[in-house]
Write a protein that holds these residues in place. Structure first.
Motif, PDB file in Angstrom:
ATOM      1  N   UNK A 221      29.747  44.788  41.345  1.00 29.02           N
ATOM      2  CA  UNK A 221      28.577  44.182  41.678  1.00 29.02           C
ATOM      3  C   UNK A 221      29.027  43.226  42.900  1.00 29.02           C
ATOM      4  N   UNK A 222      30.242  43.370  43.794  1.00 29.83           N
ATOM      5  CA  UNK A 222      30.529  42.580  44.708  1.00 29.83           C
ATOM      6  C   UNK A 222      30.995  41.379  44.740  1.00 29.83           C
ATOM      7  N   UNK A 223      31.476  41.020  43.370  1.00 31.90           N
ATOM      8  CA  UNK A 223      32.016  39.768  43.077  1.00 31.90           C
ATOM      9  C   UNK A 223      33.292  39.486  43.536  1.00 31.90           C
ATOM     10  N   UNK A 224      34.153  40.545  43.824  1.00 36.57           N
ATOM     11  CA  UNK A 224      35.440  40.398  44.488  1.00 36.57           C
ATOM     12  C   UNK A 224      36.064  41.619  44.810  1.00 36.57           C
ATOM     13  N   UNK A 225      36.969  41.596  45.831  1.00 30.82           N
ATOM     14  CA  UNK A 225      37.494  42.733  46.164  1.00 30.82           C
ATOM     15  C   UNK A 225      38.834  42.528  46.763  1.00 30.82           C
ATOM     16  N   UNK A 226      39.944  43.206  46.247  1.00 27.52           N
ATOM     17  CA  UNK A 226      41.406  43.000  46.725  1.00 27.52           C
ATOM     18  C   UNK A 226      42.354  44.028  47.292  1.00 27.52           C
ATOM     19  N   UNK A 227      43.056  44.179  48.248  1.00 28.19           N
ATOM     20  CA  UNK A 227      44.056  45.139  48.614  1.00 28.19           C
ATOM     21  C   UNK A 227      45.305  44.846  47.832  1.00 28.19           C
ATOM     22  N   UNK A 228      46.119  45.777  47.085  1.00 26.54           N
ATOM     23  CA  UNK A 228      47.056  45.404  46.461  1.00 26.54           C
ATOM     24  C   UNK A 228      48.032  46.225  46.917  1.00 26.54           C
ATOM     25  N   UNK A 229      49.232  46.168  47.202  1.00 26.31           N
ATOM     26  CA  UNK A 229      50.292  47.043  47.843  1.00 26.31           C
ATOM     27  C   UNK A 229      51.609  46.819  46.933  1.00 26.31           C
ATOM     28  N   UNK A 230      52.570  47.366  47.223  1.00 25.07           N
ATOM     29  CA  UNK A 230      53.823  47.315  46.605  1.00 25.07           C
ATOM     30  C   UNK A 230      54.722  45.975  46.730  1.00 25.07           C
ATOM     31  N   UNK A 231      53.862  45.198  47.802  1.00 26.72           N
ATOM     32  CA  UNK A 231      54.747  43.950  48.241  1.00 26.72           C
ATOM     33  C   UNK A 231      53.674  42.440  47.727  1.00 26.72           C
ATOM     34  N   UNK A 232      52.822  42.846  47.064  1.00 27.89           N
ATOM     35  CA  UNK A 232      51.595  41.797  46.885  1.00 27.89           C
ATOM     36  C   UNK A 232      52.021  41.318  45.495  1.00 27.89           C
ATOM     37  N   UNK A 233      51.621  40.237  44.951  1.00 24.30           N
ATOM     38  CA  UNK A 233      51.638  39.798  43.641  1.00 24.30           C
ATOM     39  C   UNK A 233      50.891  40.651  42.861  1.00 24.30           C
ATOM     40  N   UNK A 234      50.962  40.598  41.611  1.00 29.98           N
ATOM     41  CA  UNK A 234      49.896  41.414  40.608  1.00 29.98           C
ATOM     42  C   UNK A 234      48.663  40.783  40.780  1.00 29.98           C
ATOM     43  N   UNK A 235      47.644  41.501  40.962  1.00 29.48           N
ATOM     44  CA  UNK A 235      46.231  41.147  40.836  1.00 29.48           C
ATOM     45  C   UNK A 235      45.651  40.989  39.505  1.00 29.48           C
ATOM     46  N   UNK A 236      45.057  39.927  38.967  1.00 31.33           N
ATOM     47  CA  UNK A 236      44.546  39.630  37.685  1.00 31.33           C
ATOM     48  C   UNK A 236      43.029  39.879  37.601  1.00 31.33           C
ATOM     49  N   UNK A 237      42.335  40.293  36.652  1.00 35.17           N
ATOM     50  CA  UNK A 237      40.796  40.613  36.504  1.00 35.17           C
ATOM     51  C   UNK A 237      40.712  40.801  35.278  1.00 35.17           C
ATOM     52  N   UNK A 238      39.373  40.684  34.867  1.00 34.72           N
ATOM     53  CA  UNK A 238      38.792  40.833  33.503  1.00 34.72           C
ATOM     54  C   UNK A 238      38.532  42.390  33.083  1.00 34.72           C
ATOM     55  N   UNK A 239      39.038  42.711  31.835  1.00 29.65           N
ATOM     56  CA  UNK A 239      38.906  43.950  31.359  1.00 29.65           C
ATOM     57  C   UNK A 239      37.459  44.481  31.334  1.00 29.65           C
ATOM     58  N   UNK A 240      36.623  43.441  31.469  1.00 30.57           N
ATOM     59  CA  UNK A 240      35.189  43.803  31.481  1.00 30.57           C
ATOM     60  C   UNK A 240      34.440  43.958  32.878  1.00 30.57           C
ATOM     61  N   UNK A 241      35.215  43.768  33.967  1.00 28.05           N
ATOM     62  CA  UNK A 241      34.664  44.017  35.192  1.00 28.05           C
ATOM     63  C   UNK A 241      34.899  45.400  35.437  1.00 28.05           C
ATOM     64  N   UNK A 242      33.735  46.082  36.077  1.00 32.02           N
ATOM     65  CA  UNK A 242      33.511  47.393  36.560  1.00 32.02           C
ATOM     66  C   UNK A 242      34.290  47.414  37.705  1.00 32.02           C
TER      67      UNK A 242
END
Length: 192
Positions: free
Chosen positions: A73-94
């Motif tokens: 739904x466009x509530x968030x977006x994040x680029x993750x790579x091997x040098x970024x800290x872990x990204x946390x989100x709800x398991x309910x998010x699509x």
């Protein structure tokens, strides 16, 4: 006592939505069922993630690649790579992954939402050296992401490399030293 497992030796299980594969490293169960799961997923192409209602997720990439995670739904977006800290989100998010140009491996820690926020946790280590002491009854996992690391505990010294999972479920009361073999190496530390 530290135990080594090769990621290649862990059986592969298809995602419940059929869009990828995972290797379960460890799970924690109580009388009320599954409480946490640590796994490594193979993301082969852009795809939606499975929904896990009632869970919190921590997502991190192993290696050098990157991936974009976006909530439907466009509530968030994040680029993750091997040098970024872990990204946390709800398991309910699509969640949809995108930007995958070659297969990537993702480290996933999933925890029931009703578990205390202090436990478990996934941390990216990138500094040249780390020390930890008195982990008590915790279960510890060390997962090299980029490059080799050395683990020293008492008289024991072992070399850890990507593709390995190191774990210890015994009470840790001595000082543990972790050191990079080269600058910019990274390692994930999981405490449960």
């Amino acid at each position: 006592m530290w135990q080594r497992r090769a990621l290649a030796d862990i059986p592969t299980v298809q995602w419940r939505n059929g869009h990828g594969y995972t290797k379960v490293i460890a799970e924690g169960r109580t009388g009320s069922g599954l409480q946490w799961r640590l796994s490594v997923a193979a993301l082969l192409k852009d795809a939606p993630f499975s929904i896990f209602t009632g869970w919190r997720r921590s997502f991190a990439l192993l290696g050098q690649e990157s991936v974009i995670l976006s909530e439907k739904n466009g509530n968030w977006s994040c680029t993750v790579n091997g040098s970024t800290p872990p990204f946390q989100f709800s398991g309910e998010d699509a969640v949809q992954s995108s930007g995958i140009v070659a297969p990537v491996q993702a480290l996933n820690l999933m925890v029931r939402s009703n578990i205390a926020s202090e436990q478990p946790r996934l941390i990216l280590l990138k500094k040249p050296a780390f020390t930890f002491l008195d982990m008590g009854e915790s279960q510890i996992f060390l997962i090299p992401s980029n490059g080799a690391w050395n683990l020293c505990e008492g008289q024991s010294n072992v070399r850890m490399v990507p593709g390995e999972i190191w774990s210890n479920s015994d009470p840790i009361s001595s000082r543990i030293f972790l050191t990079q073999e080269k600058p910019k190496n990274s390692l994930f530390f999981v405490k449960i």
